[in-house]
Design a protein around this motif. Structure first.
Motif, PDB file in Angstrom:
ATOM      1  N   GLU A 250       0.822  -1.205   0.000  1.00 59.53           N
ATOM      2  CA  GLU A 250       0.000   0.000   0.000  1.00 59.53           C
ATOM      3  C   GLU A 250       0.859   1.259   0.000  1.00 59.53           C
ATOM      4  O   GLU A 250       0.539   2.241  -0.684  1.00 59.53           O
ATOM      5  CB  GLU A 250      -0.927  -0.006   1.223  1.00 59.53           C
ATOM      6  N   ILE A 251       1.950   1.211   0.758  1.00 62.39           N
ATOM      7  CA  ILE A 251       2.866   2.354   0.801  1.00 62.39           C
ATOM      8  C   ILE A 251       3.447   2.611  -0.586  1.00 62.39           C
ATOM      9  O   ILE A 251       3.479   3.745  -1.075  1.00 62.39           O
ATOM     10  CB  ILE A 251       3.998   2.094   1.823  1.00 62.39           C
ATOM     11  N   ALA A 261      -4.107   4.555  -6.166  1.00 65.69           N
ATOM     12  CA  ALA A 261      -4.210   3.839  -4.884  1.00 65.69           C
ATOM     13  C   ALA A 261      -5.588   4.043  -4.265  1.00 65.69           C
ATOM     14  O   ALA A 261      -6.187   3.102  -3.719  1.00 65.69           O
ATOM     15  CB  ALA A 261      -3.125   4.332  -3.935  1.00 65.69           C
ATOM     16  N   ARG A 262      -6.115   5.268  -4.367  1.00 70.85           N
ATOM     17  CA  ARG A 262      -7.441   5.544  -3.815  1.00 70.85           C
ATOM     18  C   ARG A 262      -8.517   4.739  -4.539  1.00 70.85           C
ATOM     19  O   ARG A 262      -9.416   4.186  -3.911  1.00 70.85           O
ATOM     20  CB  ARG A 262      -7.740   7.041  -3.918  1.00 70.85           C
ATOM     21  N   TYR A 263      -8.432   4.650  -5.857  1.00 71.21           N
ATOM     22  CA  TYR A 263      -9.414   3.878  -6.629  1.00 71.21           C
ATOM     23  C   TYR A 263      -9.279   2.377  -6.384  1.00 71.21           C
ATOM     24  O   TYR A 263     -10.212   1.623  -6.598  1.00 71.21           O
ATOM     25  CB  TYR A 263      -9.282   4.184  -8.122  1.00 71.21           C
ATOM     26  N   ALA A 264      -8.094   1.967  -5.918  1.00 69.61           N
ATOM     27  CA  ALA A 264      -7.883   0.553  -5.592  1.00 69.61           C
ATOM     28  C   ALA A 264      -8.360   0.217  -4.181  1.00 69.61           C
ATOM     29  O   ALA A 264      -8.214  -0.918  -3.724  1.00 69.61           O
ATOM     30  CB  ALA A 264      -6.411   0.195  -5.739  1.00 69.61           C
ATOM     31  N   GLY A 265      -8.925   1.207  -3.491  1.00 66.62           N
ATOM     32  CA  GLY A 265      -9.452   0.965  -2.155  1.00 66.62           C
ATOM     33  C   GLY A 265      -8.458   1.202  -1.039  1.00 66.62           C
ATOM     34  O   GLY A 265      -8.714   0.831   0.111  1.00 66.62           O
ATOM     35  N   ILE A 266      -7.314   1.811  -1.348  1.00 67.33           N
ATOM     36  CA  ILE A 266      -6.290   2.093  -0.339  1.00 67.33           C
ATOM     37  C   ILE A 266      -6.541   3.479   0.249  1.00 67.33           C
ATOM     38  O   ILE A 266      -6.779   4.444  -0.489  1.00 67.33           O
ATOM     39  CB  ILE A 266      -4.880   2.019  -0.964  1.00 67.33           C
ATOM     40  N   ASN A 267      -6.522   3.577   1.557  1.00 63.46           N
ATOM     41  CA  ASN A 267      -6.716   4.851   2.245  1.00 63.46           C
ATOM     42  C   ASN A 267      -5.418   5.649   2.180  1.00 63.46           C
ATOM     43  O   ASN A 267      -4.529   5.495   3.016  1.00 63.46           O
ATOM     44  CB  ASN A 267      -7.125   4.599   3.698  1.00 63.46           C
ATOM     45  N   GLU A 268      -5.308   6.512   1.168  1.00 58.34           N
ATOM     46  CA  GLU A 268      -4.031   7.201   0.941  1.00 58.34           C
ATOM     47  C   GLU A 268      -3.743   8.239   2.018  1.00 58.34           C
ATOM     48  O   GLU A 268      -2.583   8.494   2.357  1.00 58.34           O
ATOM     49  CB  GLU A 268      -4.001   7.833  -0.464  1.00 58.34           C
ATOM     50  N   LYS A 269      -4.789   8.838   2.594  1.00 54.40           N
ATOM     51  CA  LYS A 269      -4.567   9.828   3.653  1.00 54.40           C
ATOM     52  C   LYS A 269      -3.951   9.168   4.878  1.00 54.40           C
ATOM     53  O   LYS A 269      -3.008   9.689   5.475  1.00 54.40           O
ATOM     54  CB  LYS A 269      -5.886  10.506   4.011  1.00 54.40           C
ATOM     55  N   ARG A 270      -4.517   8.025   5.260  1.00 54.52           N
ATOM     56  CA  ARG A 270      -3.972   7.315   6.416  1.00 54.52           C
ATOM     57  C   ARG A 270      -2.529   6.916   6.164  1.00 54.52           C
ATOM     58  O   ARG A 270      -1.663   7.052   7.043  1.00 54.52           O
ATOM     59  CB  ARG A 270      -4.803   6.062   6.693  1.00 54.52           C
ATOM     60  N   ASN A 271      -2.244   6.430   4.953  1.00 58.91           N
ATOM     61  CA  ASN A 271      -0.892   5.979   4.639  1.00 58.91           C
ATOM     62  C   ASN A 271       0.105   7.127   4.593  1.00 58.91           C
ATOM     63  O   ASN A 271       1.275   6.951   4.956  1.00 58.91           O
ATOM     64  CB  ASN A 271      -0.886   5.225   3.303  1.00 58.91           C
ATOM     65  N   ILE A 272      -0.329   8.303   4.152  1.00 63.51           N
ATOM     66  CA  ILE A 272       0.561   9.462   4.129  1.00 63.51           C
ATOM     67  C   ILE A 272       0.958   9.852   5.550  1.00 63.51           C
ATOM     68  O   ILE A 272       2.142  10.048   5.858  1.00 63.51           O
ATOM     69  CB  ILE A 272      -0.108  10.645   3.399  1.00 63.51           C
ATOM     70  N   ILE A 273      -0.042   9.965   6.428  1.00 61.99           N
ATOM     71  CA  ILE A 273       0.242  10.335   7.824  1.00 61.99           C
ATOM     72  C   ILE A 273       1.089   9.263   8.498  1.00 61.99           C
ATOM     73  O   ILE A 273       2.071   9.564   9.196  1.00 61.99           O
ATOM     74  CB  ILE A 273      -1.072  10.552   8.598  1.00 61.99           C
ATOM     75  N   LEU A 274       0.710   7.998   8.277  1.00 65.67           N
ATOM     76  CA  LEU A 274       1.435   6.892   8.903  1.00 65.67           C
ATOM     77  C   LEU A 274       2.871   6.818   8.392  1.00 65.67           C
ATOM     78  O   LEU A 274       3.806   6.568   9.159  1.00 65.67           O
ATOM     79  CB  LEU A 274       0.709   5.575   8.637  1.00 65.67           C
ATOM     80  N   SER A 275       3.043   7.061   7.095  1.00 60.61           N
ATOM     81  CA  SER A 275       4.379   7.014   6.507  1.00 60.61           C
ATOM     82  C   SER A 275       5.281   8.093   7.100  1.00 60.61           C
ATOM     83  O   SER A 275       6.437   7.831   7.462  1.00 60.61           O
ATOM     84  CB  SER A 275       4.296   7.181   4.987  1.00 60.61           C
TER      85      SER A 275
END
Length: 389
Positions: A250-251, A261-275
Motif C-alpha cells: 500500500e505504501i 491507490a485511492r481507486y484501488a481501495g487504499i486509504n491514501e490519507k492514512r498511509n501518508i500520515i502513517l508514513s
C-alpha cells in the motif's frame, strides 16, 4: 526469467551508485591537487609537480579513503557511532520516498528524538531501552504533523517540514537551556548532563564489551555501543515490511500514484500520515542511538543550526536508491569519508573536503537514472550479440 531481470536491475543500481562514488572521489582528488598546489605556491619555496601530487595523494586522498583505519582505536568508535544515526535518518528519508514524499524534516525529527531520549534519561532516569522508546515517540509526533497537513490540506510536506525543523530546534534549545537553570542543562559544561555516569549509568546503551573480548579487532570496538546493530536490524525489518507485506504494498502504491491507490481501495490519507510518522520515528530513533551511546551531549547555546545527520540522511537515501539494505552500506561509506576528512593534513586541506565529496556524490545521484539506462543498454546489447551468435 523474472529473477534474472530483478538481478539485472539490482546490479545496475549498484553499478550506477559506484559510478557516482568514483566520479565524486575523482573530483575530490582534483580539488585536493589544486589545494596542494596553491599551498606550495604560497610558501615561496621551490617545488615539483610530483611533490604536489604526492601531498594531495598521501596527505589528503589516502587519509580520506582510510577513514577510521588511519587511527583505528579512535576512528573505529567514531565511525560506528556516526553510522548508526546515519542509517536511521537514511531509512527515514528513504521510507518517505517510497510513499512519494520528500521528508526534508528528518533533521527536526532527529532533534525531537534527541530531546525525547535525553529527557527520559536525565529527568526521568529511565533505562536506555525506554529512553529509545521516548525518542521514537517524539520523532513520530513531529513527523506526523507535516503528514497530516499533506493528507488533509494538500500542503506540500517540504514547506511544513522545513518550518517544523526550525520550530523543533529552537523549542528544544529553549526547554533544555531553561534560562540556564534547566533540569537537563549543566551550566559548567554548557551542555546537557553526561549520561552513563553516576545516577545516569543505566541510561547508556551497552558497549560491545558484552560481545567482544579485549583482543584483536575486539580491542578497537569494545568501548563502542551496540547501537549499530539496532540500526542494521531496523533496516532489515523495514526491507521485509516494504517488500513482503500488504502494508508495504500500500505504501509503494501510494508512492506510484495516490489517485490510483485511492481507486484501488487504499486509504491514501492514512498511509501518508502513517508514513511520515514512521519516518519521523526512524529519525528520532537515530538520535536516541547516538546520544544514548554517550558519545556526545546536546549543546543548546551552540546548536543554532540543524543537525547534520538529518540532511546527510538525504544523501544516504539517494545513494542507496532508498533501498533499506543499500542504506546500511551508503551510511557506512558517508561516515567513513567524514571520519577520514578529520584526519587529513590540516596544513594543506580543510576537513570540509569530505563534505564537498559527499555533495558531489549527492549531485551525481540525480543522474543515477541516466547511468542505469546506460548500463541497461549494455546488458541488452550483450544479450543481442549472444542471440545473434
Amino acid at each position: 526469467m523474472d529473477i534474472l531481470e530483478r538481478m539485472k536491475r539490482g546490479l545496475s543500481t549498484i553499478l550506477s551508485a559506484l559510478i557516482c562514488v568514483i566520479i565524486g572521489l575523482a573530483f575530490g582528488f582534483v580539488i585536493l591537487f589544486f589545494l596542494s598546489l596553491s599551498s606550495y605556491a604560497a610558501s615561496g619555496n621551490e617545488y615539483t609537480l610530483k611533490q604536489v601530487f604526492d601531498t594531495a595523494f598521501n596527505e589528503g586522498f589516502m587519509r580520506l579513503m582510510k577513514g577510521c583505519f588511519y587511527m583505528v582505536r579512535r576512528g573505529m568508535k567514531t565511525e560506528i557511532s556516526q553510522a548508526a544515526p546515519l542509517i536511521m535518518t537514511g531509512l527515514s528519508v528513504g521510507f518517505a520516498f517510497k510513499t512519494g514524499l520528500f521528508n526534508i524534516g528528518a533533521a527536526g525529527q532527529y532533534t525531537l528524538g534527541a530531546f525525547g531520549a535525553l529527557y527520559c534519561a536525565i529527568v526521568l532516569k529511565l533505562p536506555w531501552y525506554l529512553c529509545l522508546v521516548g525518542s521514537i515517540i517524539m520523532g513520530a509526533i513531529w513527523g506526523a504533523i507535516p503528514g497530516f497537513f499533506k493528507a488533509y490540506f494538500k500542503i506540500n510536506e517540504v514547506i511544513t517540514a522545513i518550518m517544523f525543523n526550525w520550530i523543533g530546534l529552537y523549542a528544544v534549545n529553549t526547554i533544555i537551556y531553561g534560562g540556564g537553570t534547566g533540569a537537563m542543562y549543566c551550566a559548567k559544561t554548557t551542555k546537557t548532563w553526561a549520561i552513563g555516569k553516576g545516577v545516569y549509568e543505566g541510561t547508556t546503551i551497552p558497549n560491545m564489551n558484552i560481545l567482544f573480548k579485549n583482543e584483536g579487532w575486539g580491542a578497537y570496538v569494545q568501548q563502542t555501543s551496540i547501537a549499530i546493530f539496532f540500526a542494521v536490524i531496523v533496516a532489515v525489518v523495514l526491507y521485509i515490511i516494504i517488500n513482503k507485506t500488504t502494508f508495504g504494498y500500500e505504501i509503494r502504491a501510494c508512492g506510484y500514484s495516490q489517485t490510483a491507490a485511492r481507486y484501488a481501495g487504499i486509504n491514501e490519507k492514512r498511509n501518508i500520515i502513517l508514513s511520515m510518522a514512521i519516518a519521523g520515528g526512524l529519525a528520532g530513533f537515530g538520535a536516541g542511538l547516538y546520544y544514548l551511546s554517550g558519545v556526545a551531549e546536546w549543546q543548546p547555546l551552540v546548536s543554532t543550526s540543524l543537525p547534520g545527520f538529518g540532511f546527510d540522511g538525504i544523501s544516504v537515501a539517494l545513494l542507496a536508491s532508498s533501498n533499506p539494505i543499500g542504506i546500511i552500506f551508503s551510511a557506512l561509506f558517508i561516515a567513513h569519508i567524514d571520519v577520514g576528512g578529520g584526519y587529513m593534513n590540516a596544513s594543506f586541506f580543510p576537513r570540509e573536503i569530505a563534505d564537498i565529496v559527499s555533495g558531489i556524490i549527492i549531485y551525481l545521484c540525480a543522474f543515477m537514472l541516466l547511468f542505469k539506462s546506460a548500463i541497461a543498454r549494455v546488458f541488452s546489447s550483450r544479450n543481442d550479440l549472444k542471440g545473434g551468435k
